[in-house]
Scaffold this motif. Structure first.
Motif, PDB file in Angstrom:
ATOM      1  N   HIS A  46       0.840  -1.202   0.000  1.00  0.00           N
ATOM      2  CA  HIS A  46       0.000   0.000   0.000  1.00  0.00           C
ATOM      3  C   HIS A  46       0.872   1.248   0.000  1.00  0.00           C
ATOM      4  N   GLY A  47       0.521   2.205  -0.848  1.00  0.00           N
ATOM      5  CA  GLY A  47       1.263   3.468  -0.918  1.00  0.00           C
ATOM      6  C   GLY A  47       2.407   3.419  -1.914  1.00  0.00           C
ATOM      7  N   PHE A  48       2.920   2.232  -2.221  1.00  0.00           N
ATOM      8  CA  PHE A  48       4.066   2.117  -3.133  1.00  0.00           C
ATOM      9  C   PHE A  48       3.721   1.388  -4.433  1.00  0.00           C
ATOM     10  N   ALA A  49       3.115   0.233  -4.312  1.00  0.00           N
ATOM     11  CA  ALA A  49       2.721  -0.521  -5.504  1.00  0.00           C
ATOM     12  C   ALA A  49       1.651  -1.526  -5.104  1.00  0.00           C
ATOM     13  N   SER A  50       0.439  -1.272  -5.589  1.00  0.00           N
ATOM     14  CA  SER A  50      -0.636  -2.240  -5.352  1.00  0.00           C
ATOM     15  C   SER A  50      -1.670  -2.042  -6.445  1.00  0.00           C
ATOM     16  N   ILE A  51      -2.603  -2.983  -6.549  1.00  0.00           N
ATOM     17  CA  ILE A  51      -3.604  -2.898  -7.605  1.00  0.00           C
ATOM     18  C   ILE A  51      -4.906  -2.404  -6.982  1.00  0.00           C
ATOM     19  N   ASP A  52      -5.465  -1.323  -7.567  1.00  0.00           N
ATOM     20  CA  ASP A  52      -6.664  -0.723  -6.979  1.00  0.00           C
ATOM     21  C   ASP A  52      -7.924  -1.494  -7.381  1.00  0.00           C
ATOM     22  N   SER A  53      -9.088  -0.990  -6.961  1.00  0.00           N
ATOM     23  CA  SER A  53     -10.345  -1.715  -7.184  1.00  0.00           C
ATOM     24  C   SER A  53     -10.682  -1.839  -8.675  1.00  0.00           C
ATOM     25  N   LYS A  54     -10.078  -0.962  -9.495  1.00  0.00           N
ATOM     26  CA  LYS A  54     -10.353  -1.044 -10.951  1.00  0.00           C
ATOM     27  C   LYS A  54      -9.297  -1.861 -11.685  1.00  0.00           C
ATOM     28  N   GLY A  55      -8.419  -2.500 -10.922  1.00  0.00           N
ATOM     29  CA  GLY A  55      -7.395  -3.328 -11.553  1.00  0.00           C
ATOM     30  C   GLY A  55      -6.195  -2.536 -12.046  1.00  0.00           C
ATOM     31  N   GLN A  56      -6.086  -1.262 -11.628  1.00  0.00           N
ATOM     32  CA  GLN A  56      -4.953  -0.427 -12.057  1.00  0.00           C
ATOM     33  C   GLN A  56      -3.868  -0.418 -10.986  1.00  0.00           C
ATOM     34  N   TRP A  57      -2.611  -0.383 -11.422  1.00  0.00           N
ATOM     35  CA  TRP A  57      -1.508  -0.248 -10.476  1.00  0.00           C
ATOM     36  C   TRP A  57      -1.513   1.155  -9.894  1.00  0.00           C
ATOM     37  N   GLU A  58      -1.220   1.273  -8.610  1.00  0.00           N
ATOM     38  CA  GLU A  58      -1.103   2.596  -8.000  1.00  0.00           C
ATOM     39  C   GLU A  58      -0.012   2.580  -6.932  1.00  0.00           C
ATOM     40  N   GLY A  59       0.514   3.772  -6.621  1.00  0.00           N
ATOM     41  CA  GLY A  59       1.522   3.892  -5.568  1.00  0.00           C
ATOM     42  C   GLY A  59       2.672   4.787  -5.999  1.00  0.00           C
ATOM     43  N   LEU A  60       3.487   5.174  -5.052  1.00  0.00           N
ATOM     44  CA  LEU A  60       4.607   6.071  -5.337  1.00  0.00           C
ATOM     45  C   LEU A  60       5.626   5.412  -6.269  1.00  0.00           C
ATOM     46  N   ASP A  61       5.972   4.151  -6.000  1.00  0.00           N
ATOM     47  CA  ASP A  61       6.933   3.464  -6.879  1.00  0.00           C
ATOM     48  C   ASP A  61       6.369   3.326  -8.296  1.00  0.00           C
ATOM     49  N   VAL A  62       5.075   3.030  -8.366  1.00  0.00           N
ATOM     50  CA  VAL A  62       4.387   2.893  -9.659  1.00  0.00           C
ATOM     51  C   VAL A  62       4.422   4.226 -10.405  1.00  0.00           C
ATOM     52  N   ASP A  63       4.186   5.327  -9.690  1.00  0.00           N
ATOM     53  CA  ASP A  63       4.187   6.638 -10.345  1.00  0.00           C
ATOM     54  C   ASP A  63       5.574   7.023 -10.855  1.00  0.00           C
ATOM     55  N   PHE A  64       6.635   6.580 -10.174  1.00  0.00           N
ATOM     56  CA  PHE A  64       7.970   6.859 -10.711  1.00  0.00           C
ATOM     57  C   PHE A  64       8.227   6.061 -11.990  1.00  0.00           C
ATOM     58  N   CYS A  65       7.670   4.856 -12.097  1.00  0.00           N
ATOM     59  CA  CYS A  65       7.755   4.121 -13.373  1.00  0.00           C
ATOM     60  C   CYS A  65       7.026   4.917 -14.458  1.00  0.00           C
ATOM     61  N   ARG A  66       5.853   5.428 -14.108  1.00  0.00           N
ATOM     62  CA  ARG A  66       5.058   6.197 -15.085  1.00  0.00           C
ATOM     63  C   ARG A  66       5.792   7.479 -15.479  1.00  0.00           C
ATOM     64  N   ALA A  67       6.474   8.108 -14.505  1.00  0.00           N
ATOM     65  CA  ALA A  67       7.230   9.327 -14.812  1.00  0.00           C
ATOM     66  C   ALA A  67       8.333   9.002 -15.828  1.00  0.00           C
ATOM     67  N   LEU A  68       8.972   7.847 -15.658  1.00  0.00           N
ATOM     68  CA  LEU A  68      10.010   7.435 -16.618  1.00  0.00           C
ATOM     69  C   LEU A  68       9.405   7.227 -18.006  1.00  0.00           C
ATOM     70  N   ALA A  69       8.232   6.579 -18.053  1.00  0.00           N
ATOM     71  CA  ALA A  69       7.574   6.345 -19.346  1.00  0.00           C
ATOM     72  C   ALA A  69       7.189   7.683 -19.980  1.00  0.00           C
ATOM     73  N   ALA A  70       6.731   8.627 -19.158  1.00  0.00           N
ATOM     74  CA  ALA A  70       6.375   9.955 -19.686  1.00  0.00           C
ATOM     75  C   ALA A  70       7.611  10.633 -20.265  1.00  0.00           C
ATOM     76  N   ALA A  71       8.763  10.474 -19.610  1.00  0.00           N
ATOM     77  CA  ALA A  71      10.001  11.091 -20.095  1.00  0.00           C
ATOM     78  C   ALA A  71      10.469  10.428 -21.395  1.00  0.00           C
ATOM     79  N   VAL A  72      10.351   9.107 -21.472  1.00  0.00           N
ATOM     80  CA  VAL A  72      10.869   8.378 -22.637  1.00  0.00           C
ATOM     81  C   VAL A  72       9.911   8.456 -23.827  1.00  0.00           C
ATOM     82  N   PHE A  73       8.609   8.246 -23.571  1.00  0.00           N
ATOM     83  CA  PHE A  73       7.630   8.144 -24.675  1.00  0.00           C
ATOM     84  C   PHE A  73       6.707   9.357 -24.796  1.00  0.00           C
ATOM     85  N   GLY A  74       6.748  10.243 -23.789  1.00  0.00           N
ATOM     86  CA  GLY A  74       5.734  11.300 -23.756  1.00  0.00           C
ATOM     87  C   GLY A  74       4.381  10.709 -23.403  1.00  0.00           C
TER      88      GLY A  74
END
Ligand SMILES: N[C@@H](CCC(=O)N[C@@H](CS)C(=O)NCC(=O)O)C(=O)O
Length: 349
Positions: free
Chosen positions: A54-82
Motif C-alpha cells: 500500500h502506498g508504493f505498488a498495489s492494484i486498486d479496485s479497478k485493476g490499475q496499479w497505484e503507488g509512489l513506486d508505480v508513479d515513478f515508473c510512469r514518470a520514466l515512461a512519460a520522459a521516454v515516450f511522452g
C-alpha cells in the motif's frame, strides 16, 4: 625488420584504437549501453515493483496499479515516450528483485530498494537519488504487553529473506543482547498472514509499510501497535544495472526533475500556464529553452510530460500519503530541503 614490425603493430593499434575509442561528436550523448533503444523498440518500459505494498505498488479496485513506486515508473515512461501509460509492471518478491534487474528482465527496479554499498558494488546496481526515506520499524499485537524494542527478548520475528530488514533485525537484537527466533517467509501475503495468525510475535520491516498492514490487512487495526522509533537508515531508490550511463542518467534526472518541479512550484495543475514563465530555471525545466531533454537522449518536453501526466514529487507524495489519502503520513524527511527534508534536486542547467 624489427622496426617494420613495430610500425605495422602501431598502425594496427591506431586503427583498432579508433574503433574502440571513436571520437565523440560534440554534444553527442555518451552512450555505453542500449537500454533506451531497447525500451523504445519494445514500445514500453518494464518496471519491477512490489507485488502488493500500500502506498508504493498495489492494484486498486479497478485493476490499475497505484503507488509512489508505480508513479515513478510512469514518470520514466512519460520522459521516454511522452506517454505515462507505456509501462508494464512486473511484480517481484524481495528475493527475486535483484536477479530480475541483473538479467535484464526489467529495465528498472522501483521496488522499495534500500540503496547500500554492497548492493551498489557487489550486485552491480546503480542507484538513482533516494525518492523515499524510511527505516526499520516493528509492529506487535497490542495485547502482547510489548511497548518498546527492549521488551522483545525471546520473541519470534517474521522476516523476509533478501531484505535489509533481515540484517537489521540481527544487528538490533544482538546489540541489545536480546534473543529472537526468526520465522523466514518469502511470499509477502504469506508473511503478513503468518503474523496475523500468530505464527510470529513481531513484524519487522520498513516502518512506512506498517500502517498499511495495520489498516488494510489486519481485521481489527487497533489490535496492533507500531513500536516507537526508527532502527536503521533505509533510503529507498530506483536501481538500474551498471554499464549503461545514459539510462542511469535518465532515471537519475527524472527523480531530480520531480524534486525541482516541486521546488519551482510547477505542478500538475499549473504546468501549462508555467510554459509561459519568464523564470529561466522554469523555462529550462519545461524545455522551453536549454535543450536538456536532448542531452539525455529524450524529447525536450520530458519534464513537462512528467509533471503534466504524473506530477511533481509533492503531487505524487500527496496522492499516496497526503491528507486526502487512505494512509496520511507527514512528509518529514521526504520533504524538500527548503522545508526541512532531504529532497534536493541537482540543478537542471
Ligand atoms: N527496503 C528493504 C526492504 C524492502 C522489502 O522488500 N521489504 C519486504 C519486507 S522486509 C517486503 O516485502 N515488504 C513489503 C512491505 O513492506 O509491504 C530492502 O531493500 O531490503
Amino acid at each position: 625488420m624489427l622496426k617494420k614490425t613495430h610500425l605495422a603493430a602501431s598502425v594496427l593499434l591506431l586503427t583498432l584504437g579508433s574503433f574502440i575509442f571513436p571520437a565523440q561528436a560534440e554534444n553527442a550523448p555518451v552512450t555505453n549501453g542500449d537500454t533506451l533503444k531497447k525500451i523504445k523498440a519494445r514500445g514500453e518500459l518494464v518496471c519491477g515493483v512490489h507485488p502488493a505494498r500500500h502506498g508504493f505498488a498495489s492494484i486498486d479496485s479497478k485493476g490499475q496499479w497505484e503507488g509512489l513506486d508505480v508513479d515513478f515508473c510512469r514518470a520514466l515512461a512519460a520522459a521516454v515516450f511522452g506517454d505515462a501509460s507505456k509501462v508494464r509492471f512486473t511484480p517481484l518478491s524481495t528475493a527475486q528483485r535483484f536477479a530480475a534487474i541483473q538479467s535484464g528482465e526489467v529495465d528498472v527496479l522501483s521496488r522499495n530498494v534500500t540503496a547500500s554499498l554492497t548492493r551498489d558494488v557487489s550486485l552491480g546496481l546503480n542507484f538513482a537519488p533516494p525518492n523515499f526515506y524510511t527505516g526499520t520499524g516493528f509492529m506487535v499485537r497490542a495485547n502482547s504487553g510489548v511497548k518498546k524494542v527492549e521488551d522483545l527478548d525471546g520473541a519470534t520475528v517474521c522476516i523476509t529473506p533478501g531484505s535489509s530488514t533481515e540484517q537489521n533485525v540481527a544487528q538490533i537484537f544482538s546489540s541489545r543482547n536480546l534473543h529472537y527466533t526468526p520465522v523466514v517467509i518469502e511470499n509477502n501475503k504469506e508473511y503478513v498472514a503468518a503474523y496475523l495468525a500468530g505464527r510470529c510475535d513481531v513484524i519487522a520491516r520498513d516502518k512506512v509499510a506498517l500502517p498499511g498492514i495495520k489498516t488494510f490487512d489486519a481485521e481489527k487495526p487497533d489490535d496492533h501497535i507500531i513500536l516507537p522509533g526508527i532502527y536503521s537508515k533505509e533510503p529507498l531508490a530506483m536501481a538500474v544495472r551498471k554499464g549503461d550511463d545514459q539510462w542511469f542518467d535518465i532515471v537519475k534526472w527524472v527523480v531530480y526533475a520531480t524534486f525541482n518541479a516541486e521546488e519551482m512550484n510547477v505542478n500538475q495543475s499549473n504546468v501549462d500556464a508555467e510554459l509561459k514563465s519568464t523564470d529561466p530555471d522554469v523555462q529550462g525545466l519545461l524545455g522551453v529553452t536549454g535543450g536538456f531533454g536532448q542531452k539525455l537522449g529524450l524529447d525536450d518536453k520530458w519534464v513537462y510530460n512528467i509533471v503534466k501526466q504524473v506530477g511533481n514529487y509533492g503531487d505524487i507524495y500527496n496522492r499516496h500519503f497526503g491528507p486526502q489519502s487512505t494512509e496520511p503520513l507527514d512528509r518529514d524527511l521526504n520533504n524538500l530541503w527548503t522545508k526541512g527534508g532531504l529532497l534536493y534536486g541537482l540543478p537542471i542547467r
